[in-house]
Design an enzyme around this catalytic site. Structure first.
Site, PDB file in Angstrom:
ATOM      1  N   HIS A  29      59.711  48.421   1.264  1.00 36.48           N
ATOM      2  CA  HIS A  29      59.471  47.755   1.749  1.00 36.48           C
ATOM      3  C   HIS A  29      60.562  47.178   3.583  1.00 36.48           C
ATOM      4  CE1 HIS A  29      58.817  44.307  -1.268  1.00 36.48           C
ATOM      5  NE2 HIS A  29      58.285  44.780  -0.995  1.00 36.48           N
ATOM      6  N   LYS A  53      52.126  31.306  -8.112  1.00 38.30           N
ATOM      7  CA  LYS A  53      52.621  32.772  -8.849  1.00 38.30           C
ATOM      8  C   LYS A  53      53.798  32.622  -9.376  1.00 38.30           C
ATOM      9  CE  LYS A  53      51.965  37.146  -6.974  1.00 38.30           C
ATOM     10  NZ  LYS A  53      52.236  38.292  -5.667  1.00 38.30           N
ATOM     11  N   ARG A 102      50.985  52.730  -1.168  1.00 35.22           N
ATOM     12  CA  ARG A 102      51.875  53.581  -1.635  1.00 35.22           C
ATOM     13  C   ARG A 102      50.577  54.459  -2.003  1.00 35.22           C
ATOM     14  NH1 ARG A 102      54.859  49.480  -4.922  1.00 35.22           N
ATOM     15  NH2 ARG A 102      52.389  47.726  -3.952  1.00 35.22           N
ATOM     16  N   SER A 140      58.300  46.106  -6.193  1.00 37.19           N
ATOM     17  CA  SER A 140      59.606  45.357  -6.813  1.00 37.19           C
ATOM     18  C   SER A 140      59.315  45.072  -8.930  1.00 37.19           C
ATOM     19  CB  SER A 140      59.222  43.852  -6.007  1.00 37.19           C
ATOM     20  OG  SER A 140      59.357  43.715  -5.116  1.00 37.19           O
TER      21      SER A 140
END
Ligand code: ADP
Length: 172
Positions: A29, A53, A102, A140
């Site tokens: 990030h 979430k 990614r 993460s």
């Protein structure tokens, strides 16, 4: 380039938004945010505070981690949002949403979100930056999986948050 444009030599990207959950922020990030800050006059890191979430770290922890990791980037602001990202971007008068990509697996979701957001506001662009090859495998959730199982997260997250991430899991 950024400074010239800021002086009125033509269109420039004034405000860009880098959104995410940052649960927790990783060096992947930070790489995207610092590269975006070279292209935009101001970057707003928008931390999603979606009550549905479930996150491992609270909104205060996630924002605190970002503050300490980005202390050396003065053109970067940290804020949080709930509701639609596009509404937040509009309120902030952003020209673009900047996202990292990614792998092919990121593409489908990001493609859908970018087109939906374009439909909601035609004037806000979504821009994609390829991941730094050193962080292409980093997420993460991978960091949390390592930390949970006593793996080494050195070099994967900013140094100033490493201890706090490990403590979260040792406390459980
Ligand atoms: P979310 O939970 O909303 O998907 P994340 O916090 O996981 O958000 O990620 C925010 C943004 O950062 C996304 O655009 C994601 O693709 C990007 N990102 C995450 N990890 C990396 C990485 N290692 N390299 C490049 N971009 C990344």
């Amino acid at each position: 380039m950024k400074k010239q444009n800021a002086e009125g030599d033509g269109p420039s990207m004034k405000i860009c938004i880098c959104p995410g959950s940052f649960d927790p922020v990783t060096n992947g990030h930070i790489d995207i945010i610092s590269r975006a800050s070279k292209l935009c006059e101001k970057v707003i890191v928008a931390v999603g505070n979606n009550k549905v979430k479930k996150t491992t770290f609270t909104i205060e922890e996630r924002m605190g981690f970002l503050h300490c990791a980005l202390v050396n980037l003065p053109d970067v602001e940290i804020d949080c949002f709930d509701g639609l990202l596009i509404d937040f971007a509009k309120r902030k008068e952003a020209s673009a949403i900047v996202k990292g990509l990614r792998a092919v697996s990121d593409f489908e979701y990001e493609f859908q979100m970018a087109l939906l957001n374009k439909r909601l506001d035609y004037n806000i662009e979504t821009l994609f930056m390829m991941t730094n090859v050193n962080y292409s495998y980093l997420s993460s959730s991978a960091v949390k999986e390592l930390a949970k199982n006593g793996g080494d997260i050195e070099g994967l997250v900013p140094d100033c948050i490493k201890q706090k991430v490990m403590e979260k899991f040792s406390a459980k």
